[in-house]
Design an enzyme around this catalytic site. Structure first.
Site, PDB file in Angstrom:
ATOM      1  N   LYS A 196       0.886  -1.249   0.117  1.00  0.00           N
ATOM      2  CA  LYS A 196       0.089   0.013  -0.039  1.00  0.00           C
ATOM      3  C   LYS A 196       0.807   1.191  -0.078  1.00  0.00           C
ATOM      4  CE  LYS A 196      -3.354  -1.472  -0.436  1.00  0.00           C
ATOM      5  NZ  LYS A 196      -3.683  -2.096  -1.709  1.00  0.00           N
ATOM      6  N   HIS A 236       7.431  -7.454  -1.860  1.00  0.00           N
ATOM      7  CA  HIS A 236       7.308  -6.995  -0.903  1.00  0.00           C
ATOM      8  C   HIS A 236       8.088  -7.460   0.224  1.00  0.00           C
ATOM      9  CE1 HIS A 236       3.609  -4.717  -2.083  1.00  0.00           C
ATOM     10  NE2 HIS A 236       2.887  -5.650  -1.972  1.00  0.00           N
ATOM     11  N   SER A 287      -4.621   2.676   4.245  1.00  0.00           N
ATOM     12  CA  SER A 287      -5.258   1.955   2.953  1.00  0.00           C
ATOM     13  C   SER A 287      -5.040   0.440   2.995  1.00  0.00           C
ATOM     14  CB  SER A 287      -3.927   2.354   1.940  1.00  0.00           C
ATOM     15  OG  SER A 287      -3.981   1.804   0.826  1.00  0.00           O
TER      16      SER A 287
HETATM   17  S1  PPS Z   1      -0.293  -3.284  -3.126  1.00  0.00           S
HETATM   18  O1  PPS Z   1      -1.572  -3.853  -2.673  1.00  0.00           O
HETATM   19  O2  PPS Z   1       0.864  -3.279  -2.116  1.00  0.00           O
HETATM   20  O3  PPS Z   1       0.318  -3.843  -4.395  1.00  0.00           O
HETATM   21  O4  PPS Z   1      -0.810  -1.658  -3.076  1.00  0.00           O
HETATM   22  P1  PPS Z   1      -0.078  -0.478  -3.668  1.00  0.00           P
HETATM   23  O5  PPS Z   1      -0.135  -0.205  -5.136  1.00  0.00           O
HETATM   24  O6  PPS Z   1       1.395  -0.280  -3.170  1.00  0.00           O
HETATM   25  O7  PPS Z   1      -1.009   0.702  -3.117  1.00  0.00           O
HETATM   26  C1  PPS Z   1      -2.185   0.903  -3.247  1.00  0.00           C
HETATM   27  C2  PPS Z   1      -2.423   2.481  -3.080  1.00  0.00           C
HETATM   28  O8  PPS Z   1      -1.882   3.243  -3.918  1.00  0.00           O
HETATM   29  C3  PPS Z   1      -2.955   4.245  -4.544  1.00  0.00           C
HETATM   30  N1  PPS Z   1      -2.654   4.432  -5.955  1.00  0.00           N
HETATM   31  C4  PPS Z   1      -2.307   5.615  -6.399  1.00  0.00           C
HETATM   32  N2  PPS Z   1      -2.464   6.867  -5.929  1.00  0.00           N
HETATM   33  C5  PPS Z   1      -2.443   8.012  -6.615  1.00  0.00           C
HETATM   34  N3  PPS Z   1      -2.232   7.825  -7.774  1.00  0.00           N
HETATM   35  C6  PPS Z   1      -2.188   6.547  -8.634  1.00  0.00           C
HETATM   36  N4  PPS Z   1      -1.818   6.644  -9.916  1.00  0.00           N
HETATM   37  C7  PPS Z   1      -2.253   5.523  -7.794  1.00  0.00           C
HETATM   38  N5  PPS Z   1      -2.283   4.103  -8.121  1.00  0.00           N
HETATM   39  C8  PPS Z   1      -2.284   3.714  -7.110  1.00  0.00           C
HETATM   40  C9  PPS Z   1      -4.127   3.477  -4.517  1.00  0.00           C
HETATM   41  O9  PPS Z   1      -4.998   4.410  -4.738  1.00  0.00           O
HETATM   42  C10 PPS Z   1      -4.138   3.041  -2.777  1.00  0.00           C
HETATM   43  O10 PPS Z   1      -3.830   3.873  -2.110  1.00  0.00           O
HETATM   44  P2  PPS Z   1      -5.281   4.398  -1.184  1.00  0.00           P
HETATM   45  O11 PPS Z   1      -4.797   5.442  -0.174  1.00  0.00           O
HETATM   46  O12 PPS Z   1      -6.001   3.033  -0.588  1.00  0.00           O
HETATM   47  O13 PPS Z   1      -6.346   4.926  -2.264  1.00  0.00           O
END
Ligand code: PPS
Length: 296
Positions: A45, A101, A131
């Site tokens: 996340k 991870h 998140s």
């Molecule tokens: S995972 O499950 O570990 O692969 O998740 P991860 O991709 O690390 O994190 C998911 C969060 O990243 C946000 N996200 C983004 N935020 C802004 N812009 C873009 N382009 C974007 N892409 C992914 C996603 O919405 C999750 O955060 P939260 O706070 O839950 O919205």
């Protein structure tokens, strides 16, 4: 391979058995990196999927075709997940983009001496825990999160799946990380200056882009583009595994959502645990908004 209720404990850390087996985890620790490999490492996340998209777009010089036709887990598979070996065997792309991870100490033996480029992505842990909490509600391969206060305590203790955020970040970013070629990028940098991040990452990958290509990358990895891209938003995953009626993977995509979840007491307790666990850590996080309002 359902195993939705299975937990694999590996080197003291819990992993979802739906995605990991003892064998797949063990194989990750023996993986032979090529000097041309790009490894994206992160605690869950923290912006992993976003960085997968950025790297895919940079290596495609801003052309969205690959991002829009191949799922992110095939473009940039997770090293420690059970399908990894099969996927990699079938792929002949260079550079290989790999995601993990896993904590630093487990991978340092195979990365040491390699010229693979590592991009470590971190995020304000208060936003990470919020998140992660919402993700636990929709991901049926993760345990029921229960009420937020208990979940927050488990995050601070480091007993959630994927282990301690503190150890993860300290391990990958400490000056003794013993890995050459490591770029640390924060979610907040990506959020505050996406074009700047694209330029930083492309220069690190020695893949310089012209302005139009930078603009195309930034456009196609914006939150709106990724939310609507079924190759990145996880809607291809069946309901039984990720229940999209309980929430979206691309949930809010903002800095500071923790403020909607934390009580003042929780915030103070978090700050005290943070100060104690990160003591002596020289890391400077870019958590501040341009108005300086946001702090850990
Ligand atoms: S995972 O499950 O570990 O692969 O998740 P991860 O991709 O690390 O994190 C998911 C969060 O990243 C946000 N996200 C983004 N935020 C802004 N812009 C873009 N382009 C974007 N892409 C992914 C996603 O919405 C999750 O955060 P939260 O706070 O839950 O919205």
């Amino acid at each position: 391979m359902a195993r939705l209720d299975v937990t694999e404990v590996f080197h003291g850390i819990s992993f979802p058995g739906h995605l990991h087996t003892q064998d797949s985890l063990q194989l990750a620790l023996k993986f032979t990196f090529k000097d041309t490999d790009i490894l994206i490492a992160s605690y869950p996340k923290s912006g992993t999927t976003w960085m997968q998209e950025i790297v895919t777009l940079i290596t495609s010089r801003g052309d969205p075709h690959l991002c829009q036709t191949v799922p992110n887990w095939t473009r940039a598979p997770w090293l420690e997940q059970h399908y990894f070996a099969t996927l990699l065997e079938a792929s002949s792309t260079t550079p290989r983009v790999i995601t993990t991870h896993l904590p630093h100490h487990l991978l340092v033996p195979v990365l040491q001496g390699s010229k693979a480029k590592v991009i470590y992505v971190s995020r304000n842990p208060k936003d990470v825990v919020v998140s992660f909490y919402h993700f636990h509600k929709m991901a049926n391969f993760l345990p029921e999160p229960g009420p937020f206060p208990g979940f927050l305590n488990r995050f601070l203790e480091g007993t959630l799946h994927f282990g301690s955020w503190f150890e993860h970040v300290k391990g990958w970013t400490s000056h003794t990380a013993a890995i050459n070629n490591l770029l640390h990028i924060t979610y907040e940098e990506m959020s505050l200056d996406l074009r700047g991040t694209v330029k930083r990452v492309s220069s690190f990958l020695q893949c310089p882009l012209v302005e139009d290509e930078v603009n195309n990358c930034a456009e196609h990895c914006s939150f709106g583009s990724m939310r609507d891209n079924k190759m990145s938003n996880y809607t291809l995953i069946p309901e039984g595994i990720m229940d999209h009626s309980k929430g979206a993977f691309m949930r809010k995509g903002v800095i500071g959502d923790w403020r909607n979840m934390f009580t003042e007491e929780q915030n103070q307790y978090f700050d005290s645990v943070f100060a104690s666990k990160m003591q002596g850590c020289a890391l400077e996080f870019v958590w501040a908004k341009s108005n300086g309002e946001e702090t850990p």
